[in-house]
Design a protein around this motif. Structure first.
Motif, PDB file in Angstrom:
ATOM      1  N   VAL A 122       0.755  -1.282   0.001  1.00 38.56           N
ATOM      2  CA  VAL A 122       0.025   0.033   0.105  1.00 38.56           C
ATOM      3  C   VAL A 122       0.764   1.232   0.066  1.00 38.56           C
ATOM      4  CG1 VAL A 122      -1.863  -1.035   1.027  1.00 38.56           C
ATOM      5  CG2 VAL A 122      -0.195   0.015   2.507  1.00 38.56           C
ATOM      6  N   ALA A 123       2.123   1.012   0.145  1.00 42.84           N
ATOM      7  CA  ALA A 123       3.335   2.214  -0.050  1.00 42.84           C
ATOM      8  C   ALA A 123       4.591   1.593  -0.163  1.00 42.84           C
ATOM      9  CB  ALA A 123       3.216   2.857   1.559  1.00 42.84           C
ATOM     10  N   PRO A 124       5.349   2.486  -0.480  1.00 40.60           N
ATOM     11  CA  PRO A 124       6.620   1.816  -0.875  1.00 40.60           C
ATOM     12  C   PRO A 124       7.624   0.902   0.285  1.00 40.60           C
ATOM     13  CG  PRO A 124       6.485   4.057  -1.732  1.00 40.60           C
ATOM     14  CD  PRO A 124       5.375   3.803  -0.860  1.00 40.60           C
ATOM     15  N   ARG A 125       7.040   1.319   1.504  1.00 44.41           N
ATOM     16  CA  ARG A 125       7.440   0.727   2.896  1.00 44.41           C
ATOM     17  C   ARG A 125       6.623  -0.339   3.346  1.00 44.41           C
ATOM     18  NH1 ARG A 125      12.582   2.714   4.728  1.00 44.41           N
ATOM     19  NH2 ARG A 125      13.450   4.257   3.533  1.00 44.41           N
ATOM     20  N   LEU A 126       5.198  -0.273   3.021  1.00 45.81           N
ATOM     21  CA  LEU A 126       4.495  -0.954   3.664  1.00 45.81           C
ATOM     22  C   LEU A 126       3.635  -1.940   2.873  1.00 45.81           C
ATOM     23  CD1 LEU A 126       3.092  -1.736   6.534  1.00 45.81           C
ATOM     24  CD2 LEU A 126       1.478   0.154   5.968  1.00 45.81           C
ATOM     25  N   GLU A 127       3.510  -3.323   3.388  1.00 47.10           N
ATOM     26  CA  GLU A 127       2.895  -4.505   2.853  1.00 47.10           C
ATOM     27  C   GLU A 127       1.988  -5.142   3.562  1.00 47.10           C
ATOM     28  OE1 GLU A 127       4.737  -7.812   0.027  1.00 47.10           O
ATOM     29  OE2 GLU A 127       4.763  -8.541   2.272  1.00 47.10           O
ATOM     30  N   LEU A 128       0.631  -5.387   3.226  1.00 56.01           N
ATOM     31  CA  LEU A 128      -0.616  -6.185   3.877  1.00 56.01           C
ATOM     32  C   LEU A 128      -0.509  -7.474   3.217  1.00 56.01           C
ATOM     33  CD1 LEU A 128      -3.233  -3.461   4.194  1.00 56.01           C
ATOM     34  CD2 LEU A 128      -1.314  -3.949   5.694  1.00 56.01           C
TER      35      LEU A 128
END
Length: 261
Positions: free
Chosen positions: A78-84
């Motif tokens: 969902v962002a370059p540094r965050l994954e769900l």
């Protein structure tokens, strides 16, 4: 009239030609986390949903004599540094204590955050957390099924070899009793020509309820059919008396080519 017809013909000829000469957009690249026990610290492209689908067959384990199941992991950055993430087994069939059964196995939800992007010889470093939201009751492979799991991950490239290393801290439970479990994994992969790659891995988990250690050696072959589609197959050999003796697997990683937003 002739001028208008000439311009119309030139329009039909030139527009397709110009479109053919334009550079096609770069296809997104899948970031497989399977089939190794190790999880990469890097993330898939932002906004693209990634599926990691596979089949695992196992024999000769402390909890069962045979076990077969399909597994699925879904990832979305969902962002370059965050994954769900969400993972689970839609169905598992097993034989344990002379009894054969079929059930939905465990389901986990989690997230992964990149702490530092790799550059040059410096690896990408990340941390992730998983929580088991459903316990299907199916017997587990040698390292069990944690209630909560925290991982520190590092991924990098050295002299043409890619590596993924994990330090794992799990909480295991049996009824009201809860105990800590510690694991370490290291996988190394290398291209072997064309679209193929070869991976080897060594991994270790403590087994607090049986006062033992599960250790395994995994080997896998990968084939990149397209940048967003990677197939894999291989096996894992347990190296201790409390490890699952044999595991074989096959599967694929598919990244949706179009962003969700």
């Amino acid at each position: 009239m002739r001028l208008a017809l000439f311009l119309f013909v030139m329009f039909l000829v030139c527009v397709p030609s110009g479109a053919a000469q334009s550079e096609p957009p770069d296809e997104p690249e899948a970031n497989p986390g399977r089939p190794t026990v190790s999880t990469p610290a890097t993330l898939p492209p932002v906004g693209h949903l990634q599926f990691e689908t596979g089949f695992l067959g196992a024999r000769a384990s402390p909890e069962f004599s045979s076990r077969y199941g399909f597994n699925e992991v879904m990832k979305l950055s969902v962002a370059p540094r965050l994954e769900l993430l969400a993972s689970g087994e839609p169905i598992a069939r097993y034989t344990a204590d002379g009894r054969t059964g079929t059930s939905v196995a465990d389901v986990f939800l989690g997230a992964q955050a990149v702490l530092r992007h790799g550059e040059g010889a410096m690896p990408t470093v990340a941390a992730s957390y998983f929580h088991r939201v459903y316990d299907g009751g199916a017997p587990e492979v040698d390292f069990g099924s944690p209630t909560n799991s925290f991982l520190l991950l590092a991924s990098g490239d050295v002299k043409g070899f890619h590596y993924d290393a994990n330090a794992i801290f799990n909480e295991l439970s049996e009824g009201p009793i809860r105990r800590g479990q510690f694991g370490q994994t290291l996988s190394i992969s290398h291209p072997v020509g064309g679209k193929f790659s070869f991976s080897g891995e060594i991994w270790h988990f403590t087994q607090p309820f049986v006062r033992g250690n599960a250790v395994g050696n995994l080997w896998a072959l990968g084939y990149t059919a397209r940048t967003n589609l990677v197939f894999d197959a291989g096996f894992n050999r347990g190296l201790t008396s409390t490890s699952t003796r044999w595991e074989a697997f096959v599967g694929f990683t598919y990244l949706l080519p179009h962003r969700l937003w």
